[in-house]
Write an enzyme that holds these catalytic residues in place. Structure first.
Site, PDB file in Angstrom:
ATOM      1  N   GLY A  94       8.360 -16.201   1.295  1.00  0.00           N
ATOM      2  CA  GLY A  94       7.622 -16.025   2.551  1.00  0.00           C
ATOM      3  C   GLY A  94       6.775 -17.242   2.866  1.00  0.00           C
ATOM      4  O   GLY A  94       5.595 -17.130   3.174  1.00  0.00           O
ATOM      5  N   SER A 117       7.383 -19.412   5.355  1.00  0.00           N
ATOM      6  CA  SER A 117       7.575 -19.902   6.730  1.00  0.00           C
ATOM      7  C   SER A 117       6.338 -19.713   7.598  1.00  0.00           C
ATOM      8  O   SER A 117       6.178 -20.391   8.616  1.00  0.00           O
ATOM      9  CB  SER A 117       8.765 -19.175   7.370  1.00  0.00           C
ATOM     10  OG  SER A 117       8.668 -17.780   7.150  1.00  0.00           O
ATOM     11  N   ARG A 118       5.480 -18.767   7.226  1.00  0.00           N
ATOM     12  CA  ARG A 118       4.294 -18.459   8.047  1.00  0.00           C
ATOM     13  C   ARG A 118       3.151 -18.038   7.130  1.00  0.00           C
ATOM     14  O   ARG A 118       3.343 -17.783   5.954  1.00  0.00           O
ATOM     15  CB  ARG A 118       4.597 -17.283   9.006  1.00  0.00           C
ATOM     16  CG  ARG A 118       5.548 -17.619  10.097  1.00  0.00           C
ATOM     17  CD  ARG A 118       5.763 -16.435  11.040  1.00  0.00           C
ATOM     18  NE  ARG A 118       6.542 -15.370  10.442  1.00  0.00           N
ATOM     19  CZ  ARG A 118       6.159 -14.093  10.421  1.00  0.00           C
ATOM     20  NH1 ARG A 118       5.023 -13.733  10.943  1.00  0.00           N
ATOM     21  NH2 ARG A 118       6.932 -13.182   9.857  1.00  0.00           N
ATOM     22  N   ASN A 174      15.855 -12.066   1.663  1.00  0.00           N
ATOM     23  CA  ASN A 174      15.262 -10.764   1.993  1.00  0.00           C
ATOM     24  C   ASN A 174      14.817 -10.144   0.683  1.00  0.00           C
ATOM     25  O   ASN A 174      15.637  -9.651  -0.096  1.00  0.00           O
ATOM     26  CB  ASN A 174      16.273  -9.858   2.694  1.00  0.00           C
ATOM     27  CG  ASN A 174      15.676  -8.483   2.981  1.00  0.00           C
ATOM     28  OD1 ASN A 174      14.496  -8.227   2.692  1.00  0.00           O
ATOM     29  ND2 ASN A 174      16.488  -7.592   3.539  1.00  0.00           N
ATOM     30  N   VAL A 175      13.509 -10.171   0.448  1.00  0.00           N
ATOM     31  CA  VAL A 175      12.999  -9.703  -0.842  1.00  0.00           C
ATOM     32  C   VAL A 175      13.152  -8.179  -0.973  1.00  0.00           C
ATOM     33  O   VAL A 175      13.034  -7.634  -2.066  1.00  0.00           O
ATOM     34  CB  VAL A 175      11.542 -10.191  -1.018  1.00  0.00           C
ATOM     35  CG1 VAL A 175      10.566  -9.307  -0.301  1.00  0.00           C
ATOM     36  CG2 VAL A 175      11.171 -10.321  -2.479  1.00  0.00           C
ATOM     37  N   SER A 224      -3.587  -7.163  -2.828  1.00  0.00           N
ATOM     38  CA  SER A 224      -4.432  -7.051  -1.633  1.00  0.00           C
ATOM     39  C   SER A 224      -5.745  -6.395  -2.042  1.00  0.00           C
ATOM     40  O   SER A 224      -5.774  -5.566  -2.964  1.00  0.00           O
ATOM     41  CB  SER A 224      -3.733  -6.173  -0.596  1.00  0.00           C
ATOM     42  OG  SER A 224      -4.670  -5.798   0.411  1.00  0.00           O
ATOM     43  N   TYR A 261       1.421   1.107   1.217  1.00  0.00           N
ATOM     44  CA  TYR A 261       1.323  -0.355   1.000  1.00  0.00           C
ATOM     45  C   TYR A 261       0.454  -0.656  -0.230  1.00  0.00           C
ATOM     46  O   TYR A 261       0.848  -1.408  -1.124  1.00  0.00           O
ATOM     47  CB  TYR A 261       0.731  -0.979   2.263  1.00  0.00           C
ATOM     48  CG  TYR A 261       0.329  -2.434   2.143  1.00  0.00           C
ATOM     49  CD1 TYR A 261       1.271  -3.456   2.261  1.00  0.00           C
ATOM     50  CD2 TYR A 261      -1.009  -2.791   1.928  1.00  0.00           C
ATOM     51  CE1 TYR A 261       0.890  -4.784   2.156  1.00  0.00           C
ATOM     52  CE2 TYR A 261      -1.395  -4.116   1.827  1.00  0.00           C
ATOM     53  CZ  TYR A 261      -0.444  -5.108   1.950  1.00  0.00           C
ATOM     54  OH  TYR A 261      -0.819  -6.427   1.856  1.00  0.00           O
ATOM     55  N   ALA A 274      -0.416   1.312  -2.641  1.00  0.00           N
ATOM     56  CA  ALA A 274       0.151   1.848  -3.886  1.00  0.00           C
ATOM     57  C   ALA A 274       1.120   0.829  -4.503  1.00  0.00           C
ATOM     58  O   ALA A 274       1.152   0.651  -5.725  1.00  0.00           O
ATOM     59  CB  ALA A 274       0.856   3.179  -3.618  1.00  0.00           C
TER      60      ALA A 274
HETATM   61  N1  NAP Z   1      -2.953 -11.337   5.850  1.00  0.00           N
HETATM   62  C1  NAP Z   1      -3.677 -10.482   5.151  1.00  0.00           C
HETATM   63  O1  NAP Z   1      -4.705  -9.967   5.617  1.00  0.00           O
HETATM   64  C2  NAP Z   1      -3.254 -10.110   3.746  1.00  0.00           C
HETATM   65  C3  NAP Z   1      -4.219  -9.507   2.912  1.00  0.00           C
HETATM   66  C4  NAP Z   1      -3.861  -9.163   1.617  1.00  0.00           C
HETATM   67  C5  NAP Z   1      -2.591  -9.416   1.171  1.00  0.00           C
HETATM   68  N2  NAP Z   1      -1.666  -9.988   1.981  1.00  0.00           N
HETATM   69  C6  NAP Z   1      -0.330 -10.234   1.440  1.00  0.00           C
HETATM   70  O2  NAP Z   1      -0.053 -11.612   1.546  1.00  0.00           O
HETATM   71  C7  NAP Z   1       1.347 -11.821   1.664  1.00  0.00           C
HETATM   72  C8  NAP Z   1       1.635 -12.714   2.861  1.00  0.00           C
HETATM   73  O3  NAP Z   1       1.124 -12.111   4.025  1.00  0.00           O
HETATM   74  P1  NAP Z   1       0.851 -12.954   5.360  1.00  0.00           P
HETATM   75  O4  NAP Z   1      -0.459 -12.519   5.879  1.00  0.00           O
HETATM   76  O5  NAP Z   1       1.105 -14.394   5.127  1.00  0.00           O
HETATM   77  O6  NAP Z   1       1.990 -12.366   6.317  1.00  0.00           O
HETATM   78  P2  NAP Z   1       2.789 -13.065   7.534  1.00  0.00           P
HETATM   79  O7  NAP Z   1       1.927 -14.105   8.190  1.00  0.00           O
HETATM   80  O8  NAP Z   1       3.290 -11.936   8.359  1.00  0.00           O
HETATM   81  O9  NAP Z   1       4.012 -13.846   6.822  1.00  0.00           O
HETATM   82  C9  NAP Z   1       4.961 -13.082   6.125  1.00  0.00           C
HETATM   83  C10 NAP Z   1       5.939 -14.010   5.425  1.00  0.00           C
HETATM   84  O10 NAP Z   1       6.807 -13.191   4.616  1.00  0.00           O
HETATM   85  C11 NAP Z   1       8.165 -13.346   5.065  1.00  0.00           C
HETATM   86  N3  NAP Z   1       8.843 -12.041   4.955  1.00  0.00           N
HETATM   87  C12 NAP Z   1       8.551 -10.902   5.649  1.00  0.00           C
HETATM   88  N4  NAP Z   1       9.373  -9.902   5.260  1.00  0.00           N
HETATM   89  C13 NAP Z   1      10.190 -10.424   4.308  1.00  0.00           C
HETATM   90  C14 NAP Z   1      11.266  -9.910   3.527  1.00  0.00           C
HETATM   91  N5  NAP Z   1      11.682  -8.640   3.651  1.00  0.00           N
HETATM   92  N6  NAP Z   1      11.878 -10.744   2.655  1.00  0.00           N
HETATM   93  C15 NAP Z   1      11.471 -12.014   2.517  1.00  0.00           C
HETATM   94  N7  NAP Z   1      10.487 -12.576   3.232  1.00  0.00           N
HETATM   95  C16 NAP Z   1       9.851 -11.780   4.117  1.00  0.00           C
HETATM   96  C17 NAP Z   1       8.087 -13.870   6.471  1.00  0.00           C
HETATM   97  O11 NAP Z   1       9.286 -14.591   6.790  1.00  0.00           O
HETATM   98  P3  NAP Z   1       9.736 -14.817   8.358  1.00  0.00           P
HETATM   99  O12 NAP Z   1       8.780 -15.839   8.929  1.00  0.00           O
HETATM  100  O13 NAP Z   1      11.128 -15.329   8.287  1.00  0.00           O
HETATM  101  O14 NAP Z   1       9.617 -13.486   9.026  1.00  0.00           O
HETATM  102  C18 NAP Z   1       6.845 -14.773   6.367  1.00  0.00           C
HETATM  103  O15 NAP Z   1       7.159 -16.008   5.772  1.00  0.00           O
HETATM  104  C19 NAP Z   1       1.968 -10.417   1.731  1.00  0.00           C
HETATM  105  O16 NAP Z   1       2.434 -10.026   0.458  1.00  0.00           O
HETATM  106  C20 NAP Z   1       0.800  -9.532   2.143  1.00  0.00           C
HETATM  107  O17 NAP Z   1       0.990  -8.207   1.714  1.00  0.00           O
HETATM  108  C21 NAP Z   1      -1.983 -10.356   3.257  1.00  0.00           C
END
Ligand code: NAP
Length: 252
Positions: free
Chosen positions: A10, A12-13, A61-62, A144, A157, A159
């Protein structure tokens, strides 16, 4: 000196992209994965290459463990082609999605999707990648803050993230013999696209989180990217089996 290599799922973003850039700024080569947004992933690769650091991107796709064998062989090919290496050094299990739905309304399909992406996926992806992970390497899982405190709508989520925290300790125990340290970072609420970008785009939500955070604001991607790069530094090589919350002190 051989360049270290990190595989960021993940990338890309959001947090994965930020971590990939921060690691690359320390000279670490990057393999980053994307699910749908290939162009965004290629833009990250280009940015890393502009630092004079090698990078590659692969689709993943994880949530689909049947694809992991082919993915591992793609990783092996990239390691050989781009770095002339047979192994990589750091695995960051970051990819994920958010689904906000009350416990009472959570469907089996939603539960299964979250389980596949946030627990089964990282479990078997890591297992499949073990032969390619260098002895003495590092694994950083992503949990998280929601696994410590409870906010309505995140039962399934959180859990899965709680499961990852337990898994991290088992991985640390069993992989320690290979010198592999395994830790888990727990971000608080961060401004990314996650969960529809609510924390970033919904002013009321943003202010609520800030008001519940000791340091007085919501988290930014830089807060987590920097922390990931720091947690994977040589100076923290003796740390294993730890959950490290990076939340600015949310819900203390
Ligand atoms: N943001 C928060 O507040 C927060 C807080 C605590 C924990 N987290 C955790 O941090 C991690 C990253 O979150 P984020 O905020 O960076 O989210 P995000 O900005 O939505 O980015 C999600 C990333 O995961 C990829 N992805 C989504 N579904 C996928 C799948 N089924 N298989 C493989 N790749 C997948 C996306 O790829 P594409 O670009 O191709 O869609 C993207 O690169 C996650 O595990 C999330 O649970 C986030």
């Amino acid at each position: 000196m051989t360049q270290s290599i990190a595989l960021v799922t993940g990338g890309s973003r959001g947090l994965g992209k930020n971590a990939a850039l921060k690691l690359a700024q320390k000279g670490i080569g990057i393999i980053l994965t994307y699910r749908n947004n290939q162009q965004d992933a290629l833009d990250v690769v280009r940015e890393i290459e502009s630092y004079g650091v090698k990078a590659a991107t692969l689709a993943l796709n994880v949530g689909d463990s049947s694809s992991f064998e082919a993915f591992a062989s793609d990783v092996q090919k990239q390691l050989q082609q781009v770095w002339q290496r047979e192994s990589f050094d750091y695995l960051i299990n970051n990819a994920g999605i958010g689904i906000n739905v009350p416990f009472a309304q959570t469907s089996e399909a939603q539960f299964d999707e979250l389980m596949n992406i946030h627990l089964k996926g990282p479990f078997f992806l890591t297992q499949r990648l073990l032969p390619l992970l260098k002895d003495g390497g590092r694994i950083l899982n992503v949990s998280s803050g929601l696994a410590r405190f409870a906010l309505p709508g995140y039962a399934a989520y959180a859990a899965m993230k709680g499961g990852m925290e337990v898994l991290t300790r088992y991985q640390a125990k069993e992989l320690g013999a290979r010198g592999i340290a395994v830790n888990i970072i727990a971000p608080g609420a961060i401004e990314t696209d996650f969960g529809g970008g609510q924390v970033r785009d919904n002013a009321q939500m943003n202010q609520f989180v800030a008001s519940q955070t000791a340091l007085g604001r919501v988290g930014l991607p830089d807060d987590i990217g920097n922390a990931i790069a720091a947690l994977l530094s040589d100076e923290l090589g003796w740390m294993t089996a730890q959950r490290v919350e990076i939340s600015g002190g949310m819900f203390l």
